[in-house]
Design a protein around this motif. Structure first.
Motif, PDB file in Angstrom:
ATOM      1  N   GLU A   1       0.818  -1.212   0.000  1.00 58.73           N
ATOM      2  CA  GLU A   1       0.000   0.000   0.000  1.00 58.73           C
ATOM      3  C   GLU A   1       0.856   1.267   0.000  1.00 58.73           C
ATOM      4  N   ALA A   2       1.933   1.254   0.767  1.00 55.61           N
ATOM      5  CA  ALA A   2       2.818   2.417   0.824  1.00 55.61           C
ATOM      6  C   ALA A   2       3.950   2.246  -0.183  1.00 55.61           C
TER       7      ALA A   2
ATOM      8  N   PRO B   1      14.959  -3.341  -3.538  1.00 59.33           N
ATOM      9  CA  PRO B   1      15.075  -4.414  -2.543  1.00 59.33           C
ATOM     10  C   PRO B   1      13.975  -4.377  -1.481  1.00 59.33           C
ATOM     11  N   SER B   2      13.631  -3.183  -1.003  1.00 57.48           N
ATOM     12  CA  SER B   2      12.561  -3.110   0.000  1.00 57.48           C
ATOM     13  C   SER B   2      11.209  -3.439  -0.615  1.00 57.48           C
ATOM     14  N   LEU B   3      11.021  -3.100  -1.898  1.00 57.85           N
ATOM     15  CA  LEU B   3       9.792  -3.481  -2.591  1.00 57.85           C
ATOM     16  C   LEU B   3       9.668  -4.998  -2.667  1.00 57.85           C
ATOM     17  N   LEU B   4      10.734  -5.661  -3.110  1.00 66.41           N
ATOM     18  CA  LEU B   4      10.706  -7.115  -3.276  1.00 66.41           C
ATOM     19  C   LEU B   4      10.432  -7.816  -1.951  1.00 66.41           C
ATOM     20  N   ALA B   5      10.929  -7.244  -0.861  1.00 64.36           N
ATOM     21  CA  ALA B   5      10.709  -7.843   0.452  1.00 64.36           C
ATOM     22  C   ALA B   5       9.238  -7.787   0.858  1.00 64.36           C
ATOM     23  N   GLN B   6       8.486  -6.853   0.272  1.00 66.53           N
ATOM     24  CA  GLN B   6       7.071  -6.686   0.630  1.00 66.53           C
ATOM     25  C   GLN B   6       6.114  -7.390  -0.326  1.00 66.53           C
TER      26      GLN B   6
END
Length: 593
Positions: free
Chosen positions: A382-383, A389-394
Motif C-alpha cells: 500500500e505504501a 530491494p525493500s519493494l521485493l521484500a514486501q
C-alpha cells in the motif's frame, strides 16, 4: 540414528535393483474393459466404497490390468485397498510383498519424505509395519479425531493431509466429516483437530449443517483438547464465521484449546504452514512441508461475450487448452483455480511513476525474472517502497481465483462462464484477466481442484438443476456428463434476448430428452420481476414428486440473493428435516459464491 540412516542409505544403493522390482506396478486379476475411470471418478468410487472420511488418497493404475490403489485412514493405522479401475468396484485387500510395493509407490507419487527412494522405502516400511502389527481395539479416547466441514473440498483435503501426518508419527487417527458427528460424540475423544470452512453468511457448509444445528445444546467437554483450522475469505463480511462460532462453543463447553485458532484467508500458505507447525509440536516429529498445488500453463484459445447489449455486466465464454492431454482430468462440478496477473498497462504506469526500469532482473520467489514480471504476479504494498530491494521484500504472490468448470474432459478443453466485475473504475483482477487482459493464445496458469460436495451421484438419478447468471456453468457441465438421464433445469437471468446463455445447447438437450423440463425466469422481460425461486414455488407439487422419485437437487449461482431464497422455498416445500436429510444423503448440493 544418523549412523543408522547412513547405513540404510548405503544399503539402499546396493539394493536398488531389488527395490526397483518391488516398485513394479501391483498386478491384479482385472479384465481391461475399455478406458479406465479418471482419477476423480476413482476417488468418487473410493468414497462410495469405503466412506468419504476414510480415503486419504487414490492412485490410478499404471498399466492395463492393474488395480487402482486406495490408502485409507484406518483406526489402527494406514490400510490399503484396491479398486477395479474399469468399474470402480472394491477388490480384495492386498497382502505381503504387493502391499509393501504399493505403499512405496504411493509415497513416491505423493513426493512424501523428500520424494527420495530411501525416504519412500522408510515411510513404506513404517506404514507396512503398522499394517502387519496385530490389530487391537482402539477406543475413541486413545485416538485423535480429525473432523472436517468442507463446501468445496479444500477443508477435506487439508484434513486428509492432517490425518496422514498424525499417522506417520504413529498416532491412531479417526477422520470423519463433522456432519456425521453429534456433540455427544466429541466427549468420547481426548484430542480433536477440526478443519472447517465457512459458507454463505457465516454458516456451516451444507454437509455440516446437522452438526451446526446442535451448537445450541450444552455438552460436557472438559476432557477434550482441540485445535481448530478455520478457512474463509476476508472479502466476505462473516470471515471464518462458522469456525469462530465453533471455537467459541467448544470453549463454552469446557474444552481446552491446544493452541489459538488458526484462520486461513483464501488458502493463505503461511497460515497453512502455521497449522503444520502446530502438528509438529503435537507429534514431536517433523513432517515434510505440504506442497502447494501445481499450476500448469494452459493456452487461452477462445473468448467471446455471450450477452452483448445486456443490462447486466458482460458474461464471457472462455476456453483454455492444456499443454498435454493427460491434464484433461476432472469431474463435472469441479473447480478451477486461476492465477491472474495485473494488466501490463497498469504495471507500466506504476513503474513509470516510480521511475524504475521494469526490464531489470530481480530475484523473486526462488527464481530470477524481470521486475515487471514480479509486479504482474504480486500483491503490491500500500505504501510506496524506498527502493527495489525493500519493494521485493514486501511483495506477496497473488492468490488464485476460483471458477466453476463449464465443460467435461471429453470436450478437449476447459471452458468457463465468467462475469465481469467492476471495482470502482477498474475490472476485478480475476475477471479482468480472463475476459480482457490475458492475450488470446497466451498462457494462463491454473490448477483444477476436486469439489466432491458438488459431484454427480455415483448412480445416475434425475436432477433438478437450479441456477442463475453464470451459475449455469457447472450445471452445463453436469448436463454434459449426465446426458443419458432425464433432468429439469430452472435458469434465471435478466433478458431472454441477451442473457440466454447456451440457448442452442439447451434446446438440443430438450430435443434428445436429457432435459425433460426447462423453465426460465428472465426478470426484466415483464413489469413484475420473476426469479427462479418464483418458478420453483409455482411448480412445488412437481418438485415434491420428483424428489419422492429419487431426484437430486443442485443449486449454483449467487450466494447473496438466489441461493438463500431458493433454500427458503425448498424448506417450505419439503420441510427443514427432509431437506437436511437430502443434504446428508448427497441429494441436495450447492455451489454458490
Amino acid at each position: 540414528m544418523v549412523l543408522l540412516l547412513a547405513l540404510l542409505s548405503s544399503a539402499a544403493r546396493w539394493w536398488q535393483p531389488s527395490l526397483q522390482r518391488l516398485l513394479d506396478p501391483v498386478a491384479t486379476q482385472v479384465d481391461a474393459a475399455g478406458q479406465p475411470l479418471s482419477a476423480v471418478q476413482l476417488r468418487a468410487h473410493a468414497h462410495e466404497a469405503f466412506g468419504p472420511g476414510q480415503v486419504v488418497a487414490v492412485q490410478p493404475p499404471t498399466a492395463a490390468g492393474h488395480a487402482a490403489v486406495v490408502l485409507l485412514a484406518g483406526v489402527a493405522g494406514p490400510e490399503l485397498r484396491y479398486l477395479n479401475p474399469y468399474n470402480g468396484k472394491a477388490l480384495p485387500r492386498p497382502r505381503g510383498r504387493h502391499a509393501f510395493a504399493a505403499l512405496v509407490r504411493q509415497h513416491q507419487a505423493w513426493g512424501g519424505y523428500g520424494g527420495s527412494l530411501l525416504g519412500a522405502v522408510l515411510a513404506a516400511l513404517a506404514c507396512y509395519a503398522l499394517q502387519r502389527a496385530p490389530r487391537r481395539d482402539v477406543t475413541a479416547n486413545q485416538a485423535v479425531l480429525v473432523a472436517h466441514a468442507s463446501q468445496t473440498g479444500h477443508a477435506e483435503e487439508l484434513a486428509e493431509k492432517t490425518a496422514a501426518a498424525l499417522q506417520a508419527a504413529g498416532l491412531h487417527v479417526v477422520i470423519k466429516p463433522l456432519g456425521t458427528l453429534t456433540v455427544a460424540d466429541l466427549a468420547d475423544y481426548q484430542r480433536a483437530l477440526l478443519v472447517v470452512s465457512t459458507f454463505g453468511e457465516g454458516e456451516a457448509p451444507d454437509g455440516a449443517q446437522a452438526f451446526a444445528r446442535q451448537l445450541g445444546r450444552s455438552a460436557k467437554l472438559a476432557g477434550l483438547h482441540y485445535g481448530l483450522l478455520a478457512l474463509g475469505d476476508s472479502h466476505y463480511p462473516h470471515f471464518c464465521g462458522f469456525g469462530r462460532q465453533l471455537d467459541a462453543w467448544l470453549a463454552g463447553q469446557g474444552a481446552t484449546a491446544l493452541f489459538e485458532r488458526i484462520e486461513v484467508d483464501q488458502g493463505d500458505p503461511s497460515a497453512v504452514a502455521a497449522w503444520q507447525t502446530r502438528l509438529t509440536e503435537l507429534t514431536g516429529q517433523m513432517a515434510p512441508a505440504w506442497q502447494g498445488p501445481r499450476f500448469d500453463e494452459w493456452r487461452l484459445v477462445h473468448r467471446r461475450r455471450l450477452n452483448p447489449g445486456s443490462l447486466g455486466a458482460g458474461a464471457f465464454h472462455i476456453a483454455l487448452a492444456p499443454p498435454a492431454d493427460d491434464l484433461l482430468v476432472w469431474q463435472s462440478g469441479d473447480i478451477v483455480e486461476i492465477l491472474p496477473q495485473h494488466p501490463p498497462a497498469r504495471v507500466q504506469a506504476w513503474l513509470a511513476q516510480q521511475g524504475w526500469d521494469g526490464e531489470q532482473a530481480v530475484a523473486y520467489e526462488g527464481s530470477t525474472c524481470s521486475l515487471q514480471t514480479a509486479l504482474a504476479n504480486s500483491v503490491w504494498p500500500e505504501a510506496p517502497a524506498a527502493d527495489i530491494p525493500s519493494l521485493l521484500a514486501q511483495l506477496k504472490p497473488l492468490r488464485p481465483r476460483e471458477y466453476s468448470i463449464a465443460s467435461v474432459p471429453d470436450d478437449g478443453r476447459l471452458e468457463l462462464l465468467v462475469r465481469q466485475i467492476k471495482l470502482g473504475d477498474e475490472l476485478s483482477l480475476g475477471s479482468g484477466w480472463l475476459t480482457e487482459h490475458a492475450p488470446l493464445e497466451g498462457k494462463v496458469r491454473l490448477h483444477i481442484r476436486s469439489n466432491p460436495g458438488f459431484h454427480l451421484p455415483v448412480q445416475l438419478v434425475p436432477m433438478i438443476l437450479i441456477g442463475n447468471g453464470t451459475g449455469l456453468a457447472s450445471l452445463r457441465a453436469h448436463l454434459k456428463a449426465a446426458s443419458g438421464g432425464e433432468h429439469w433445469l430452472i435458469f434465471g437471468e435478466r433478458q431472454a434476448a441477451h442473457d440466454y446463455y447456451y440457448r442452442d445447447e439447451l434446446a438440443a438437450w430438450q430435443a434428445d430428452g436429457t432435459l425433460a423440463r426447462l423453465d426460465t425466469a428472465f426478470s426484466r422481460d415483464q413489469a413484475a420481476r420473476i426469479y427462479v425461486q418464483d418458478l420453483l414455488r409455482e411448480a412445488g407439487d412437481e418438485v415434491i414428486a420428483w424428489v419422492e422419485r429419487g431426484a437430486a437437487l443442485y443449486i449454483c449461482g449467487s450466494a447473496a440473493g438466489m441461493a438463500p431464497t431458493v433454500h427458503a422455498v425448498l424448506t417450505e416445500l419439503l420441510g427443514e428435516a427432509a431437506l437436511a436429510s437430502l443434504a446428508q444423503a448427497g441429494r441436495y448440493r450447492r455451489d454458490v459464491y
